[in-house]
Design an enzyme around this catalytic site. Sequence first.
Site, mmCIF file in Angstrom:
data_model
loop_
_atom_site.group_PDB
_atom_site.id
_atom_site.type_symbol
_atom_site.label_atom_id
_atom_site.label_comp_id
_atom_site.label_asym_id
_atom_site.label_seq_id
_atom_site.Cartn_x
_atom_site.Cartn_y
_atom_site.Cartn_z
ATOM 1 N N MET A 157 -10.218 2.293 -5.714
ATOM 2 C CA MET A 157 -10.526 3.989 -6.966
ATOM 3 C C MET A 157 -11.731 4.754 -7.178
ATOM 4 O O MET A 157 -12.087 4.789 -7.188
ATOM 5 C CB MET A 157 -10.433 3.502 -8.124
ATOM 6 N N THR A 181 -2.408 -5.975 -0.162
ATOM 7 C CA THR A 181 -3.731 -5.365 -0.895
ATOM 8 C C THR A 181 -3.340 -3.906 -0.096
ATOM 9 O O THR A 181 -3.741 -3.576 0.979
ATOM 10 C CB THR A 181 -4.289 -5.627 -1.663
ATOM 11 N N ALA A 182 -4.469 -3.103 -0.853
ATOM 12 C CA ALA A 182 -4.623 -1.944 0.300
ATOM 13 C C ALA A 182 -5.862 -1.497 0.836
ATOM 14 O O ALA A 182 -5.255 -0.945 1.599
ATOM 15 C CB ALA A 182 -5.088 -0.351 -1.191
ATOM 16 N N LYS A 209 -1.099 4.726 -14.906
ATOM 17 C CA LYS A 209 -2.220 5.344 -15.388
ATOM 18 C C LYS A 209 -2.784 5.373 -14.235
ATOM 19 O O LYS A 209 -3.782 5.169 -13.096
ATOM 20 C CB LYS A 209 -3.344 3.946 -15.936
ATOM 21 N N PRO A 255 1.212 -1.421 0.169
ATOM 22 C CA PRO A 255 -0.378 -0.097 -0.089
ATOM 23 C C PRO A 255 1.111 1.409 -0.393
ATOM 24 O O PRO A 255 0.402 2.579 -0.185
ATOM 25 C CB PRO A 255 -0.563 0.240 1.323
ATOM 26 N N ASP A 272 3.886 1.499 -11.834
ATOM 27 C CA ASP A 272 2.555 1.826 -11.714
ATOM 28 C C ASP A 272 3.163 3.445 -11.534
ATOM 29 O O ASP A 272 4.019 3.542 -10.189
ATOM 30 C CB ASP A 272 1.743 1.705 -10.933
#
Length: 455
Positions: free
Chosen positions: A363, A312-313, A251, A206, A229
């Site tokens: 997101m 994972t976040a 992105k 994260p 990223d």
Amino acid sequence: MKHLPLFFDLAGRRVVVVGQGPAADRRADLVRSAGAAVYRVDTVAAADLVGATAVFVATGDAERDAEAAQAARVARVPVNVADRPALCDFILPAIVDRDEVVVAVSTGGASPTLATVLRARIEAVLPERIGALARLAAIFRTQVNALIAAPARRRAFWRRFVEGPAGRLALAGDEAGARRVVLGELDTARHSEGPAGIAYIVGAGPGDPDLLTLRAARLLQEADVILHDDLVSQAILNRARRDAELVSVGKRKGRASWAQRDIEAELVRRVRAGQTVVRLKAGDPFIFGRGGEELEALRAAGLPVSVVPGITAALGVAASLGIPLTHRQLASAVTFVTGHGADGREATWPALAANGHTIAIYMGATEAQSVRDRLLDAGTDPTTPVAIVENGTRPDERVSVGRLADLARLAVSHTSRGDAGPSLILVGEVAALAARHEEPLSAEPLATERLAQVS
């Protein structure tokens, strides 16, 4: 860095040691072990410093130390004064000495004890014969450079040397056996065009570099190129090998960026060229990271690829805030969803609206109003606690806590700034635990915001 670490060749050079006693003796022995010509005095004079490379002062007297340091500076000779960092041009690190392999640990003079503790830990994990392995590498270095011209192939050869049979034999004391293995591998290299490279699809976690897996940290030091990223923190990129090529292929919404097919083509091109490629993704590569698509592209091209999972976040953010995603009294299920692309998935939102369910929305900050409306339309209680976490686990972590009905307003402070970082939304009763050290959430929709203090 407060001090630049250097390894200085003192062989045959004049080094002046000022003072008597154990501290001065230790410094004289240390520089003598490096081949220096040690010249000892009780009180330094200008003539003593002629031709000197360095001065070590350890008189134990503050006034005499200061006078000696000043004399060295007048003569423009670098000086180190024992236990007086303000008088030093350079400092002595804690040293691990394994013949050809030397490790130096420094805290900039802040805590010699900490440096000593770290040295002891390093000594415990370094093989006793690591110096023999370095000597063996020195013997073959010229031959390897002559036979293997491509840098990527040469690095791969040395990795096999260190981690493979030759290295194991050298560390076991069988130097003759190790030499035979190296000669065999050099003969193979002479007649080989070299294998294709390899790609590693790696989760960066994260944001906090200390949350990298051990394997991810090792691969960052081995990679020829890192395709990363935009969300990967600079602190993590700083863990890469110094000469690794860093290519941002991130992105971000509203910004020009690489198309996914172009990233996949670049991965294939570089692996075919023989490079060791790390595709570095924030969080876990298989949780909204499109790692699966890149894995398929590399497999379709018949190229070697390996996946290294990351934290994972949602897991990292929840742990950072002390929020259990599941809780015996509050939540018996957790679901990861993405805020982008919510259109077309309306059927999932009624299921998410159930009580006792934690929702982690990736997101989602820029889609906060849509997320709120979908959950409310699906029957979620408007007073359900929510938390928005920006830059989770990082020093600049920002957290907003409130109620579902207030989600769109909460998100404004996380989306209106030009430098806004990645955000994650947690919805469910457990989100209220992020506010446990503040005023309790009332029954009416409200919002509180805080800057999380990250230790």
